[in-house]
Structure formats: structure tokens, C-alpha cells
Design a protein around this motif. Structure first.
Motif, short mmCIF file in Angstrom:
data_model
loop_
_atom_site.label_atom_id
_atom_site.label_comp_id
_atom_site.label_asym_id
_atom_site.label_seq_id
_atom_site.Cartn_x
_atom_site.Cartn_y
_atom_site.Cartn_z
N PRO A 1 12.17 -0.73 5.30
CA PRO A 1 11.00 -0.22 6.27
C PRO A 1 9.54 -0.52 5.97
O PRO A 1 9.35 -1.36 4.91
N GLY A 2 8.51 -0.75 6.84
CA GLY A 2 6.91 -0.90 6.63
C GLY A 2 6.87 -2.36 6.49
O GLY A 2 7.67 -3.43 6.60
N SER B 1 2.75 -1.12 3.47
CA SER B 1 2.55 -0.08 4.60
C SER B 1 3.58 1.03 4.36
O SER B 1 5.11 0.81 4.00
N ALA B 2 3.43 2.91 4.79
CA ALA B 2 4.24 3.48 4.86
C ALA B 2 5.44 3.42 6.21
O ALA B 2 5.19 2.81 7.30
N SER B 3 6.33 3.17 5.50
CA SER B 3 7.78 3.15 6.72
C SER B 3 7.59 4.72 8.19
O SER B 3 8.19 3.84 9.60
N LYS B 4 6.76 5.26 7.84
CA LYS B 4 6.81 6.89 8.32
C LYS B 4 5.19 6.78 8.39
O LYS B 4 4.52 7.29 7.84
N PRO B 5 4.74 7.02 9.94
CA PRO B 5 3.35 7.87 10.10
C PRO B 5 2.42 9.03 9.33
O PRO B 5 1.90 8.73 8.38
N GLU B 6 3.67 9.53 8.54
CA GLU B 6 3.23 10.76 7.75
C GLU B 6 3.51 10.03 6.38
O GLU B 6 3.49 10.77 5.19
N GLY B 7 3.56 9.20 5.97
CA GLY B 7 4.01 8.62 5.00
C GLY B 7 2.48 7.63 3.88
O GLY B 7 2.35 7.67 5.09
N LYS B 8 2.93 7.56 3.31
CA LYS B 8 1.34 7.11 2.52
C LYS B 8 2.13 5.06 2.06
O LYS B 8 2.72 5.36 1.60
N ASP B 9 1.13 4.44 1.96
CA ASP B 9 0.99 3.51 1.54
C ASP B 9 1.07 3.17 -0.03
O ASP B 9 0.15 3.83 -0.86
#
Length: 715
Positions: free
Chosen positions: A241-242, A276-284
Motif C-alpha cells: 500500500p502507499g 506516501s500514506a496508504s490512507k487519507p488520514e495517514g501521515k507520509d
């Protein structure tokens, strides 16, 4: 002397004659027509590919120069190899037998097109298959010409790699430049050295070593600098992911062995990882450097890869790796060890990206940790890999809820559980021993069992910093505090606390005992008991954390606790006003912590009794003494105060009785949580005080009973 000169002349003449014969043979045997008619068919037969040539230059001492050389692929539709200039060097001694033996090829600025098809075969796989079937290299000959290549030189070449394996419908292409290759003494029966280097975009790759085709063995050193992994995105984009936005790879590796058994050691460095984060709310994950110094062995026949040594540097975090992976190509199974020593927790935020730390920086951790883990299990079940291990903590602290406990000791790990015995817990300057047990750590719910024992415990230090206000939301009427909860905690916990002595706001508590349980978001205080102020207390409670605002129920009991020390803590403004042995039996239940919630949902009842005490300086007593103009009532002694309170619908119903030596009071009525008051206070005075009030105009309706006790009207 003359004879020696004559012999020398003969030898020299023979050499000159021999040279002339060789030159004549070379001029006779090596012509452009001979190359086209003899060498070209020979090469086409050896490669099973069509070859075309431009001009041919014959140079007696330097070799044969071929211009515009093109070797087409096996299908003949596109070039496999192109070279603007190729040189074939031949041996001199075979010229004496009127034969031309070409043993060296030099290609300048060649262009090679390598294709890997969807089935994994290459556009040169047929050449490898033929070599395996033919065994050692055979001399290719045609008349007076022979090809016996033992040296190859490529300079300033280009390689185009076209790969259909990742996606058969869309080929992935890599263009390699500055390709240089040198191989000497090429043989299928003995070792020969080689060197190669090339460039891929900004990356530089170099390899040198020896190859032994007869044993299928190679020994080489591979160096690589600034290889950009995003250039190879089609190979890994479906596996994780990501998205890897940036990552450069350096390496310096030594490789030795065969395709079946290979040994390798060296260093691999991953620089500037940006994931990059795999989810919109995640952090890179950005700016992470990773390096690995390793020594490993691969045995494809046994399907085993063994890591004898692995020194991993994750950011600035050193980790040691060792172990083996079995069942390669099937269901990989790992057996290994992971260790990290002297981890400075305070420096983690400087060594690792915030995305890897999660909420850890907010806890402001400090202290030293040592980690040792034993891993065993299938790689497709990562949560089940932990077999055993230990974590040793040295003064590890974290901040949460205004508290900063410190923990030292050994935690042992087994499967998905952990256990620690007699760990030292520092709580607000006090020392306690902690026994801790956890199970199902990688599942839901987590099970935690804890026991805390302390000789001395200051509870004030455990109350934390409560200065923070509750979250608020905006409404039409302004801001409103958000209710607490609901909470969905994936935890089941059981715990005990025992303190020989505890102190809360200066109040000494002895033999403090607490037992609690948390399950299905229900917190149950099974026991809270202790001795204080010459008496004892106990409490049980139940809090439903899954309800908005929380739903709660509690039962509090006290026995013969001296009222003044307790009220000094609970209501400091009442310090020094109420004395006596107080017993309490209270049951409360409700939902919510906001005033509006309390008015609507809080309910319960309380029975209160205080014996052999006095009331002095309190508002009620002072007001009564002033109203009756009786200074004797400013200290009101009593044998017993009894009261019954009922809380319902935002009001507190009061029914009390104070039996004093000089006065008796019987308050009755209700007090609203909104501040409203509806209470009657009948007062009866002892005979001596009743006589003192008799005849005063303001007490004209003052009545006395048969014993001389006077009654003041309550309205």
C-alpha cells in the motif's frame, strides 16, 4: 667471431622470412570478401541470427574492423545488437598454417536490446540453452576462418531492457547507458575474470569478479550508487500500500557461489525514503535512512536463506538481526532473533519519522530500553511471529494525563503475552512494585492483569493535571461542553493496589486496598477500602464507558471517620466547623458529567450519622445564633446528627435530625441543583436557652413543652 655473426644473420634472416610469410598469408587469407563469405556465415550459424555489415577494413597488425554491425533478434524483426564499429583480433601463429583464428572482439558504442517475455524467458535464452546442450565452447570454423572467442571488450554501450513480466499488456522499459564490459580468457571449462559498469539515470553500477561456467559459479563484487527505486515502480506497486515517492539505494556487496548456493556479504543503504500514506488520514514517512550490513547464505535446493549477521540502522536506531527463512518459494517460514540495546527513548523523535512513532512523541518518553526478540512462524502471519523475548527498561518515563510515571525492570515475552514481576514503578516520588501480565497482545481484546504494592503512596501526585477543560462544541446558544465518551476500548483488565500508607491532600490513609476490573467497556471498582481519621471507608462502583457521558453507579460507606479531617479535604471552606465520628451509607447512580445531565439523570440516597461531635462557625450555626441572639449557639454540641437524603429529578430531598445538648434541629425539604431552596428548619432549644428568650417581642409565639424545651416556628 665471424661464425657467430653468420649464425646471428641466419636467425635474423629466418625471422624476417617467417614474418614475410605470415604477412603474405594474412594478406592472402584476410580480405573483405573472405570475411563476408566465411566469417559472416560462421557467426550467423553460431548465433542463429541474421547479421549485416557495412564496410570492412583489414589491418594486418591490429585486426579486422567491421563498420555498422547489426545482429537481429531471432525473429529478425528488430535489432538485438548494433555497433557502429567492431574489431576482430586474430592470432598470428595459426597464419603459418594458412588459417585465421579470431579470438578477441571489441565493440565500440554498441546498442543491445534485451527483452524479457511474460513467461520469464529472454530474447537470448536460446543461446544459453544451446551452450548447456553443447557443453564446452566449440571452435566455429569455415574453411580458413575460425572463431575461438576468449576476449570481449565493450565500450560506451547502451542497453535497452524491455520487460513484459510485470504487465504482459504494457512493457516496462529501462535504458542503461555508459555500458563497458571486459572479459578475458573466456572459457566454459575454467574461470575467467570480467569487469562491467553502467549508468541508469543518475545511478552508477559497477561489477568485477570471476566466472566459472563449468561449475556455474561466480565470484563478484557489486557496487551501486544512487539507484532510484521509483524508477522500478512496476515491480512492486501491486505488492504494497502507499507509494514510494523517493528512495535511493547504495550498495557494496560481495557475492560468491552458484544459482543454487550463493553467499553474499556487504552493505545496503536506503537513503531518503519518502513513502506516501496508504490512507487519507495517514501521515507520509519522509526522510528516513536505512542501512544494513549483512552476511547471508542462500540454498535454493534446500529452499533456505540464512542471515548469519545483520546490523540494521533504522534512522538512528541500531538493531541486530540473525536467523533463517525456510520453505522459500512455497510458504516462507522464519526463525530469527532481533535485538536492540541501549535505545534512548528520548531521542526517538529525532531518529525516526513522526509517521512511524504515531502518538508516542506526545508522551514525551525518556529512559533506556533493551530489546531481544525470538521470532518463529509463517511470514504470512506476522502477528504470530513472536515466540519469546524480553524487554529491559531502565528509568523509562512517559507523560499522560498530567502524570509521569517511571518504570524499571524486566518484561518477558512469550507468544502474544508478556509478564513482569517486581518491576520498580516510580509514582510522584514514591516507589512501588508492579507485577504485570498481558495476553492476546496482537488481538482484540487485550488482556491485562496488574498488581501494585507500595509502602507509601501520595495520591495527590497521581491526580495528574486537571487544568485542561473539556472539549466544547458550538451551538445556537453559545459553547457547550462535549460529554465524555462513548469509549470502545479493546482491553480487558484486572488490577489490584495495596499501599501500607497513602496520603491524599494531607489526609493519612492506612491499608489502602483497591480491586478493579474492565470488561466490555464496563469499569467495575470491586473494592476500594482503607482506614483514615480513626475510622474506615469502602466503595464499589460501576461505570459504563460505552454510554455517551458515561453511565455510573456507586456505593460508598464510611464508619466512624472523624468529620473535620475528612471535610477539610473534601470541602476546605468547612475546615474546623464540624467535628464527630461520621458514618455514611450512600448510593448514587446517573449518566453524564455536565450539570444539565446531572439534573436529569443523577439519583440516589444517603444515610448520614455523626455522633459525639460539635458544629462551630458554620454558616447555619452562626446564622441561627445571630437570629436568636444567643451566643451559646455558636458552638453547637450534639450527641448525634442523623440525616436521610434522596436525589431525584434535579432536587435533593432532605430529612434530618440534630440532637444537641442546647438545641435540636430537624431540617426537612428540598434543595434544587439550580440553587433553589425549599427547606423548613424547626428548632428546639434547651430550657435554659428557652428561658433566656422568653418575653422577647420577636419571639412572642415561642412555645415550650412539659420539659421546658422551647420550639421556634419554622415558617
Amino acid at each position: 667471431m665471424k661464425k657467430a655473426i653468420r649464425y646471428a644473420g641466419l636467425v635474423l634472416g629466418g625471422l624476417v622470412a617467417l614474418l614475410l610469410v605470415m604477412l603474405a598469408a594474412a594478406r592472402f587469407l584476410i580480405t573483405s570478401e573472405q570475411v563476408r563469405s566465411a566469417v559472416l556465415p560462421l557467426a550467423e550459424k553460431a548465433l542463429d541470427r541474421e547479421i549485416s555489415l557495412g564496410d570492412i577494413d583489414i589491418r594486418l597488425f591490429s585486426g579486422i574492423v567491421l563498420h555498422d554491425l547489426t545482429i537481429r533478434d531471432q525473429q529478425g524483426d528488430v535489432p538485438f545488437l548494433q555497433a557502429g564499429r567492431a574489431m576482430l583480433r586474430y592470432r598470428f601463429w595459426p597464419l603459418l598454417r594458412f588459417r585465421v583464428v579470431v579470438d578477441e572482439i571489441l565493440l565500440e558504442q554498441p546498442s543491445l536490446r534485451v527483452v524479457r517475455f511474460a513467461d520469464g524467458r529472454f530474447n537470448f535464452s536460446d543461446l544459453l540453452d544451446r551452450q548447456k546442450s553443447e557443453g564446452d565452447r566449440k571452435q566455429r570454423s569455415n574453411g580458413s576462418f575460425s572463431l575461438l572467442i576468449s576476449k570481449i571488450r565493450l565500450s560506451d554501450g547502451q542497453v535497452q531492457f524491455v520487460d513484459y513480466r510485470p504487465d504482459p499488456d504494457s512493457a516496462f522499459t529501462l535504458n542503461l547507458t555508459d555500458f563497458n564490459l571486459r572479459a578475458d580468457g573466456i572459457s566454459l571449462t575454467r574461470r575467467f575474470p570480467f569487469e562491467a559498469e553502467l549508468a541508469l539515470n543518475q545511478a552508477r553500477l559497477a561489477m568485477e569478479g570471476e566466472a566459472d561456467p563449468s561449475a556455474g559459479r561466480v565470484r563478484a563484487r557489486l557496487r551501486m550508487q544512487d539507484l532510484s527505486l521509483p524508477d522500478f515502480e512496476p515491480y512492486y506497486v501491486k505488492q504494497r500500500p502507499g507509494r514510494i515517492k523517493a528512495l535511493k539505494i547504495d550498495s557494496d556487496l560481495a557475492v560468491e557461489g552458484t544459482l543454487e548456493q550463493l553467499q553474499s556479504a556487504g552493505r545496503i543503504a536506503l537513503k531518503g525514503l519518502h513513502l506516501s500514506a496508504s490512507k487519507p488520514e495517514g501521515k507520509d514517512i519522509a526522510g528516513l535512512d536505512i542501512s544494513l550490513d549483512y552476511d547471508m547464505r542462500l540454498d535454493r535446493a534446500a529452499a533456505v536463506a540464512e542471515l548469519a549477521r545483520g546490523d540494521l540502522m533504522l534512522g538512528g536506531l541500531p538493531v541486530t538481526l540473525q536467523g533463517r527463512i525456510e520453505q522459500l518459494g512455497k510458504k516462507p517460514f522464519i526463525r530469527g532473533r532481533v535485538a536492540a540495546t541501549r535505545l534512548d527513548l528520548a531521542g526517538l523523535s529525532k531518529k525516526l519519522p513522526a509517521a512511524l512513532l504515531g502518538k508516542l512523541p506526545a508522551l514525551n518518553p525518556s529512559g533506556i530500553a533493551h530489546l531481544r526478540l525470538q521470532l518463529e512462524g509463517a511470514l504470512d502471519k506476522p502477528k504470530a511471529l513472536l515466540k519469546s523475548g524480553e524487554i529491559r527498561l531502565e528509568g523509562v518515563s512517559a507523560s499522560a494525563g498530567g502524570l509521569r510515571p517511571q518504570l524499571s525492570g524486566l518484561l518477558t515475552l512469550s507468544g502474544d503475552g508478556l509478564q513482569g514481576e517486581k518491576m520498580e514503578l516510580q509514582l510522584g516520588g514514591d516507589r512501588a512494585l508492579l507485577d504485570l501480565k498481558g495476553e492476546n497482545l496482537f488481538g482484540k481484546p487485550i488482556h491485562i492483569n496488574s498488581a501494585i504494592r507500595a509502602d507509601r503512596l501520595r495520591l495527590d501526585a497521581l491526580s495528574g493535571n486537571r487544568s485542561k477543560t473539556a472539549p466544547v462544541t458550538k451551538s445556537a446558544g453559545g459553547t457547550v461542553k462535549k460529554p465524555l465518551g462513548p469509549f470502545n476500548l479493546p482491553v480487558e483488565a484486572v488490577g489490584t493496589l495495596h499501599a501500607v500508607q497513602a496520603q491524599w491532600r494531607g489526609l493519612l490513609i492506612e491499608e489502602l486496598i483497591a480491586r478493579y476490573r474492565l470488561k466490555d467497556n464496563i469499569f467495575t471498582l470491586e473494592q476500594l477500602a482503607g482506614k483514615t481519621a480513626e475510622g474506615s471507608f469502602s466503595d464499589t462502583a460501576r461505570i459504563d464507558l460505552s454510554q455517551p457521558g458515561l453511565a455510573y453507579r456507586t456505593h460508598i460507606k464510611t464508619s466512624a471517620i472523624q468529620a473535620d479531617p475528612l471535610l477539610s479535604v473534601l470541602a476546605p471552606r468547612m475546615a474546623g466547623t464540624v467535628f464527630g465520628a461520621m458514618s455514611l451509607d450512600a448510593t448514587l447512580q446517573g449518566r453524564g458529567t455536565r450539570l444539565a445531565d446531572l439534573k436529569q439523570h443523577l439519583a440516589g440516597q444517603t444515610d448520614l450519622k455523626i455522633v459525639n461531635g460539635k458544629i462551630t462557625g458554620a454558616g447555619l450555626v452562626s446564622g441561627l445564633a445571630g437570629f436568636l441572639d444567643l451566643e451559646q449557639l455558636r458552638v453547637l454540641r450534639f450527641s448525634q446528627v442523623a440525616g436521610h437524603l434522596v436525589i431525584k429529578n434535579g432536587r435533593i430531598q432532605v430529612d434530618g435530625d440534630l440532637a444537641g445538648e442546647q438545641a435540636r434541629l430537624a431540617p426537612a425539604g428540598s434543595v434544587g441543583m439550580d440553587g433553589s431552596l425549599d427547606v423548613s428548619l424547626p428548632v428546639r432549644l434547651a430550657p435554659e436557652l428557652a428561658a433566656h428568650l422568653a418575653g422577647k417581642d420577636k419571639f412572642s409565639r415561642f412555645l415550650t413543652d412539659s420539659r421546658g424545651w422551647g420550639s421556634c416556628p419554622s415558617d
